[in-house]
Design an enzyme around this catalytic site. Sequence first.
Site, PDB file in Angstrom:
ATOM      1  N   LYS A   1      20.243   9.405  -5.236  1.00 60.98           N
ATOM      2  CA  LYS A   1      20.097   8.907  -6.612  1.00 60.98           C
ATOM      3  C   LYS A   1      20.280  10.044  -7.598  1.00 60.98           C
ATOM      4  O   LYS A   1      19.655  11.107  -7.460  1.00 60.98           O
ATOM      5  CB  LYS A   1      18.695   8.318  -6.805  1.00 60.98           C
ATOM      6  CG  LYS A   1      18.610   6.847  -6.495  1.00 60.98           C
ATOM      7  CD  LYS A   1      17.197   6.371  -6.610  1.00 60.98           C
ATOM      8  CE  LYS A   1      16.913   5.628  -7.875  1.00 60.98           C
ATOM      9  NZ  LYS A   1      15.528   5.119  -7.903  1.00 60.98           N
TER      10      LYS A   1
ATOM     11  N   ASP B   1      11.371  -1.614  -3.965  1.00 63.68           N
ATOM     12  CA  ASP B   1      11.339  -0.494  -4.907  1.00 63.68           C
ATOM     13  C   ASP B   1       9.964   0.172  -4.779  1.00 63.68           C
ATOM     14  O   ASP B   1       9.049  -0.132  -5.539  1.00 63.68           O
ATOM     15  CB  ASP B   1      11.542  -1.076  -6.318  1.00 63.68           C
ATOM     16  CG  ASP B   1      11.882  -0.014  -7.343  1.00 63.68           C
ATOM     17  OD1 ASP B   1      12.239   1.108  -6.956  1.00 63.68           O
ATOM     18  OD2 ASP B   1      11.800  -0.324  -8.549  1.00 63.68           O
TER      19      ASP B   1
ATOM     20  N   THR C   1      21.142   6.188 -11.328  1.00 61.11           N
ATOM     21  CA  THR C   1      19.908   5.642 -11.874  1.00 61.11           C
ATOM     22  C   THR C   1      19.772   5.960 -13.364  1.00 61.11           C
ATOM     23  O   THR C   1      20.638   6.592 -13.951  1.00 61.11           O
ATOM     24  CB  THR C   1      18.715   6.160 -11.040  1.00 61.11           C
ATOM     25  OG1 THR C   1      17.541   5.460 -11.450  1.00 61.11           O
ATOM     26  CG2 THR C   1      18.494   7.656 -11.205  1.00 61.11           C
TER      27      THR C   1
ATOM     28  N   GLU D   1      15.988  10.528  -4.668  1.00 56.85           N
ATOM     29  CA  GLU D   1      16.454  10.964  -5.995  1.00 56.85           C
ATOM     30  C   GLU D   1      16.509  12.480  -6.155  1.00 56.85           C
ATOM     31  O   GLU D   1      15.581  13.202  -5.784  1.00 56.85           O
ATOM     32  CB  GLU D   1      15.519  10.352  -7.050  1.00 56.85           C
ATOM     33  CG  GLU D   1      16.056  10.436  -8.452  1.00 56.85           C
ATOM     34  CD  GLU D   1      15.474   9.344  -9.352  1.00 56.85           C
ATOM     35  OE1 GLU D   1      15.163   8.226  -8.876  1.00 56.85           O
ATOM     36  OE2 GLU D   1      15.335   9.626 -10.557  1.00 56.85           O
TER      37      GLU D   1
ATOM     38  N   PHE E   1      18.722  -0.535 -15.381  1.00 63.12           N
ATOM     39  CA  PHE E   1      17.304  -0.823 -15.570  1.00 63.12           C
ATOM     40  C   PHE E   1      17.135  -2.020 -16.508  1.00 63.12           C
ATOM     41  O   PHE E   1      17.708  -2.027 -17.596  1.00 63.12           O
ATOM     42  CB  PHE E   1      16.592   0.392 -16.172  1.00 63.12           C
ATOM     43  CG  PHE E   1      16.255   1.477 -15.176  1.00 63.12           C
ATOM     44  CD1 PHE E   1      17.047   1.724 -14.070  1.00 63.12           C
ATOM     45  CD2 PHE E   1      15.118   2.262 -15.354  1.00 63.12           C
ATOM     46  CE1 PHE E   1      16.725   2.726 -13.155  1.00 63.12           C
ATOM     47  CE2 PHE E   1      14.778   3.266 -14.454  1.00 63.12           C
ATOM     48  CZ  PHE E   1      15.579   3.503 -13.350  1.00 63.12           C
TER      49      PHE E   1
HETATM   50  C1  E4P Z   1      14.549   2.040  -9.060  1.00 69.36           C
HETATM   51  O1  E4P Z   1      15.549   2.473  -8.590  1.00 69.36           O
HETATM   52  C2  E4P Z   1      13.971   2.546 -10.312  1.00 69.36           C
HETATM   53  O2  E4P Z   1      13.637   3.895 -10.192  1.00 69.36           O
HETATM   54  C3  E4P Z   1      12.781   1.701 -10.680  1.00 69.36           C
HETATM   55  O3  E4P Z   1      13.126   0.346 -10.586  1.00 69.36           O
HETATM   56  C4  E4P Z   1      12.217   2.037 -12.046  1.00 69.36           C
HETATM   57  O4  E4P Z   1      11.234   1.116 -12.366  1.00 69.36           O
HETATM   58  P1  E4P Z   1      10.207   1.317 -13.579  1.00 69.36           P
HETATM   59  O5  E4P Z   1      10.957   1.152 -14.850  1.00 69.36           O
HETATM   60  O6  E4P Z   1       9.202   0.243 -13.362  1.00 69.36           O
HETATM   61  O7  E4P Z   1       9.628   2.696 -13.435  1.00 69.36           O
END
Ligand code: E4P
Length: 319
Positions: free
Chosen positions: A125, A17, A149, A89, A171
């Site tokens: 994304k 990531d 996302t 994205e 998330f």
């Molecule tokens: C991955 O696809 C996401 O954009 C990422 O894991 C977001 O992470 P964060 O919450 O640390 O910004």
Amino acid sequence: MASQLDSLRKLSLVVADTGDIDAVARWKPQDATTNPSLVLASAENPRSRQLVGEAVERAHGDAHAAAEWLFVLFGAEILKHIPGRVSTEVDARLSFDEEGSVRKARRFAALYEEMGIGRERVLIKLAATWEGIQAAQRLEREGIHCNMTLLFSFAQAVACAEAGVTLISPFVGRIYDWHKQARKVEDIPLAEDPGVASVVRIYNYYKKHGYKTQVMGASFRKTGQILALAGCDLLTIAPDLLEKLSASEAPVERKLSVEEAKKQSIQKIHLDEKAFRWEHNQDAMATDKLAEGIRRFDADARKLEKLVASLAAVAAPAK
Ligand code: E4P
């Protein structure tokens, strides 16, 4: 002894990531994910000057086109170091614009194709808004694969599965952050972590009902959250946490499996637009975090455009 990272790789597909090309080269993941904040961080690094200059050049000094190119050039550079796919994205400003999202995704696919990179190596994304999900459903039919996302609610996950998208990124860390703040605590133990619980629920629902959409846990704050999801289809992990996992040799146990999910009694649900909006809105954390996430990615995309615009101004011929 195997490191935790090596053990985890046997259970889940490990994804990096990051927009940091050196980190991708170091960790050799299967896939990699970027977002506007990660690309901005990399673009600000003086080591990326050549790539930013190339974006300006390819866009003939047009700052907006140069920012688009920059996402693709970072993606293409990352692809040189991985066998799998890179996620790029779509502008967060298009989060409520189905047509605009479809156009932007096609544009990214076309730019990648111009560089000789096929659709099978790219995931577009999109924010998991109703409009984003509808856009993804159309894009998937054209062979443009999508990674949904900013996914915080179960309603978002259900709608994505029904739309037949390739992959979702629920998330973990941002859900954990929200609950820590709401409860005014420093930490939430893993057994009660609402971010981890959200991914477990989604994974079991998908596997129980045989959805083909893959689940990629994202946004981690600590290795415990990652290990609590061992067995998830994919896990996208930032370089600092990859480092920690590689430094430990503690055992890693499978936590998620299709077999266990199948044994559970989980009711299948259908969400049309009204039901989706209602159910998502019932979740205060998810509504806050989706809105905030869109604002944050938009702010970083604007900063990136400014950075590119300043260079484009330098690169543009004097009139
Ligand atoms: C991955 O696809 C996401 O954009 C990422 O894991 C977001 O992470 P964060 O919450 O640390 O910004």
